[in-house]
Each structure stands twice: as structure tokens, then as C-alpha cells.
Motif scaffolding. Structure first.
Motif, PDB file in Angstrom:
ATOM      1  N   VAL A  21       0.832  -1.206   0.000  1.00  0.00           N
ATOM      2  CA  VAL A  21       0.000   0.000   0.000  1.00  0.00           C
ATOM      3  C   VAL A  21       0.863   1.250   0.000  1.00  0.00           C
ATOM      4  N   VAL A  22       2.057   1.174   0.561  1.00  0.00           N
ATOM      5  CA  VAL A  22       2.966   2.322   0.563  1.00  0.00           C
ATOM      6  C   VAL A  22       3.392   2.657  -0.865  1.00  0.00           C
ATOM      7  N   LEU A  23       3.749   1.644  -1.625  1.00  0.00           N
ATOM      8  CA  LEU A  23       4.176   1.875  -3.012  1.00  0.00           C
ATOM      9  C   LEU A  23       3.024   2.387  -3.868  1.00  0.00           C
ATOM     10  N   PHE A  24       1.809   1.845  -3.650  1.00  0.00           N
ATOM     11  CA  PHE A  24       0.654   2.336  -4.400  1.00  0.00           C
ATOM     12  C   PHE A  24       0.382   3.808  -4.085  1.00  0.00           C
ATOM     13  N   ASP A  28       0.552   6.810  -6.824  1.00  0.00           N
ATOM     14  CA  ASP A  28      -0.641   7.634  -7.032  1.00  0.00           C
ATOM     15  C   ASP A  28      -0.320   9.114  -6.830  1.00  0.00           C
ATOM     16  N   SER A  29       0.454   9.435  -5.794  1.00  0.00           N
ATOM     17  CA  SER A  29       0.831  10.833  -5.557  1.00  0.00           C
ATOM     18  C   SER A  29       1.713  11.353  -6.679  1.00  0.00           C
ATOM     19  N   TYR A  30       2.570  10.503  -7.215  1.00  0.00           N
ATOM     20  CA  TYR A  30       3.449  10.929  -8.305  1.00  0.00           C
ATOM     21  C   TYR A  30       2.648  11.251  -9.565  1.00  0.00           C
ATOM     22  N   ARG A  31       1.628  10.455  -9.834  1.00  0.00           N
ATOM     23  CA  ARG A  31       0.798  10.709 -11.018  1.00  0.00           C
ATOM     24  C   ARG A  31      -0.036  11.975 -10.860  1.00  0.00           C
ATOM     25  N   ARG A  32      -0.333  12.372  -9.629  1.00  0.00           N
ATOM     26  CA  ARG A  32      -1.146  13.563  -9.382  1.00  0.00           C
ATOM     27  C   ARG A  32      -0.298  14.811  -9.125  1.00  0.00           C
ATOM     28  N   ARG A  33       0.995  14.733  -9.305  1.00  0.00           N
ATOM     29  CA  ARG A  33       1.870  15.854  -8.992  1.00  0.00           C
ATOM     30  C   ARG A  33       1.632  17.012  -9.967  1.00  0.00           C
ATOM     31  N   ASN A  34       2.142  18.167  -9.591  1.00  0.00           N
ATOM     32  CA  ASN A  34       2.067  19.323 -10.480  1.00  0.00           C
ATOM     33  C   ASN A  34       2.981  19.113 -11.685  1.00  0.00           C
ATOM     34  N   ASP A  35       2.665  19.792 -12.756  1.00  0.00           N
ATOM     35  CA  ASP A  35       3.421  19.613 -13.991  1.00  0.00           C
ATOM     36  C   ASP A  35       4.875  20.034 -13.844  1.00  0.00           C
ATOM     37  N   ASP A  36       5.132  21.036 -12.987  1.00  0.00           N
ATOM     38  CA  ASP A  36       6.496  21.536 -12.841  1.00  0.00           C
ATOM     39  C   ASP A  36       7.284  20.806 -11.761  1.00  0.00           C
ATOM     40  N   ALA A  37       6.682  19.816 -11.094  1.00  0.00           N
ATOM     41  CA  ALA A  37       7.371  19.092 -10.020  1.00  0.00           C
ATOM     42  C   ALA A  37       8.188  17.943 -10.607  1.00  0.00           C
ATOM     43  N   VAL A 129      12.062   5.659  -4.592  1.00  0.00           N
ATOM     44  CA  VAL A 129      11.228   4.856  -5.485  1.00  0.00           C
ATOM     45  C   VAL A 129      11.428   5.379  -6.902  1.00  0.00           C
ATOM     46  N   ASP A 130      11.972   4.535  -7.755  1.00  0.00           N
ATOM     47  CA  ASP A 130      12.286   4.932  -9.125  1.00  0.00           C
ATOM     48  C   ASP A 130      11.029   4.811  -9.982  1.00  0.00           C
TER      49      ASP A 130
END
Length: 294
Positions: A21-24, A28-37, A129-130
Motif C-alpha cells: 500500500v505504501v508503493l501504491f 498515485d501521488s506521483y501521477r497527481r503531482r504538479n506539472d512543474d514538479a 522509489v524509481d
């Protein structure tokens, strides 16, 4: 080396265990990040016992970083952890994570922040996490920090690796197996369904037979001198054999048949109870008065 002193010496952790669940949550947070992050960071929550860190949950923390500076919203992190602690009071902050496969100079600063948030005696762990999926896999690595340098002068921070592995509870393993069956190709539509009880029993028996076949082949190869025996594996096999109760085959077959008959009876009674309930619902629907037009 980053020229910033970390305020807490790293403990010699033997291993870091990460729940799926940690990796998920991180992905999920990475996919929802801001475009400039370029990357995201967050807090890791778990337990520490006998030199083993178990990471059970995580949440993303807003931050901004440039070439010269980095800022982390630690007030947000503390608020989120306080809310988490109301549900699981025994879990503590064990470190932080970042996406990517590199440790930058800013990582030392962020690590210093989290060294103040972990309990006394717990050194924070840094999980990378790569998410770029190099070599078609998501690399997960754990690191702890150590200070090094000449006493009385500027000291640096050295991140060293710690053995890291993904561990699953029984419920998590079932969910992962269902997700793996839902992997699709370009010409296949996603279709995921939970197997029935009997399908799970059949799959478990099939997997057990395959594992026993592998185990028997290894024992035969050792006895034939084809491979060199391992004493550690031999002890595991001995403990496995001694854990199996010594029952007469006829008695064991009778017990399994009795358990199966009890299960079928429970399923039959539950279906029988649902039939009159469904019938009464239909009857009530038919006799429901309809509103007369005015």
C-alpha cells in the motif's frame, strides 16, 4: 556528500520491510503531482522492532525545491500524522520517501527535518522509489544517513543502503493476485473478478503441489549428489515436516469430507434464507400503493 550535519546518528538497521500500500500511495501521488514538479516527497509511517523497520503507510507532503534551496511544509506533515495517529496510535514516523533514483544535496536537508520528527532512538530511513521504471522495473531502495568528517570542522552526510524488501499480509497478497490478473495488453480489455471460495481452494492446492514438487526435486538432487546440500534449507524442511500432524490417511480424508459437507450445508442454508427474503421484497413491491393523479 552534502555539507550539512544530520542531528541524529543512524542506527544499524538490519532490514526495511515495505508494505504494497505504501508503493501504491507513492505512485498515485506521483501521477497527481504538479506539472512543474520533478519529484515528490512524503512521510513514512510504521514500526521499529528488533532492528527491523516495517513501513505500513505513507502520505505526500507539499514541498518546493530549486537549484539553491528547498522548502518542506512540515506543519502539514505534522497535522497529517496527528490524524493518522488517531487511528493507529502505535505507529510512528520512521522516515521519508522521494521519487527518483538519485540522492541530491537537498536530500540531506530534508533528512535533517525528519530527524527531528522521529521518536528518540529511531533514526529516519530514506526510501527512494524509481518511478521512471528503468529497465522496466520500479526500483525501491532504503538508505540511512551517517555523519563523517574531521571533528571540529565541516562534516558531511553519507547515505548508506539498507536491505529492503516488500512484504505482504494475507489480505494484501490476495489483492495483489487479483490486480495481476487484471494486467491487460493493447488488444485485451480489463476484466477483474474475485474468485469464488472453491476457486481459491483449487488454486491454493495447485500452488502447494507445485511447491512440493520443487521441494521433492531438490531433495532427490541432493541425495543423488547432483547439487550440494544446504544445511539452512535442510533445517527448514525438517521444521516443515515436523509441523505436519501425523494422521492416518483415512482419518484425514474423513475430516476433510466432513469439513466440506459442513461448508456446503452452510452455503445451502444461507441461499435458502435469501429466497424468502427476495420473494417478500417482490410481494411488497407489487402491493405498494401507487399515487393517484390529481
Amino acid at each position: 556528500l552534502a555539507e550539512h550535519e544530520v542531528g541524529k546518528m543512524a542506527a544499524p538497521y538490519q532490514k526495511v520491510n515495505v508494505h504494497p500500500v505504501v508503493l501504491f500511495t507513492i505512485v498515485d501521488s506521483y501521477r497527481r503531482r504538479n506539472d512543474d514538479a520533478k519529484r515528490i516527497i512524503g512521510t513514512l509511517i510504521g514500526t521499529v522492532e528488533d532492528g527491523v523497520i516495517t513501513i505500513k503507510d505513507s502520505f505526500c507532503v507539499p514541498h518546493s525545491e530549486s537549484k539553491d534551496e528547498v522548502a518542506v511544509d512540515m506543519d502539514f506533515a505534522r497535522t497529517m500524522f496527528d490524524l493518522h495517529k488517531r487511528v493507529t496510535s502505535h505507529e510512528v514516523v520512521v522516515g521519508w520517501y522521494a521519487t527518483g533514483n538519485e540522492i541530491t544535496e537537498h536530500s540531506a536537508l530534508i533528512h535533517e527535518y525528519y530527524s527531528r520528527e522521529t521518536p528518540s532512538g529511531v533514526a529516519p530511513v530514506h526510501l527512494t522509489v524509481d518511478t521512471s521504471l528503468r529497465n522496466n522495473r520500479m526500483g525501491v531502495q532504503a538508505h540511512v544517513s551517517m555523519t563523517m568528517g574531521t571533528p571540529g570542522k565541516t562534516q558531511g552526510t553519507l547515505f548508506t543502503s539498507v536491505p529492503c524488501s516488500v512484504v505482504c499480509l494475507d489480505a494484501e497478497r490476495v489483492a495483489l493476485e487479483v490486480l495481476q490478473r487484471g494486467r491487460t495488453t493493447e488488444s485485451q480489455a480489463p476484466a477483474v473478478s474475485f474468485p469464488s471460495y472453491f476457486d481459491q481452494v483449487e488454486k491454493s492446492c495447485t500452488d502447494m503441489q507445485e511447491e512440493l514438487s520443487t521441494l521433492l526435486k531438490y531433495v532427490d538432487d541432493v541425495l543423488a549428489g547432483k547439487v550440494e546440500g544446504d544445511s539452512a534449507i535442510g533445517r527448514h524442511i525438517l521444521s516443515l515436516v515436523t509441523a505436519v500432524p501425523r494422521l492416518d490417511p483415512h482419518r484425514l480424508r474423513t475430516m476433510l469430507n466432513g469439513t466440506m459437507q459442513d461448508l456446503l450445508m452452510v452455503l445451502y442454508l444461507s441461499n435458502l434464507a435469501q429466497t424468502p427474503l427476495a420473494l417478500m421484497e417482490k410481494v411488497n413491491t407489487l402491493h405498494m400503493p401507487t399515487a393517484q393523479p390529481s
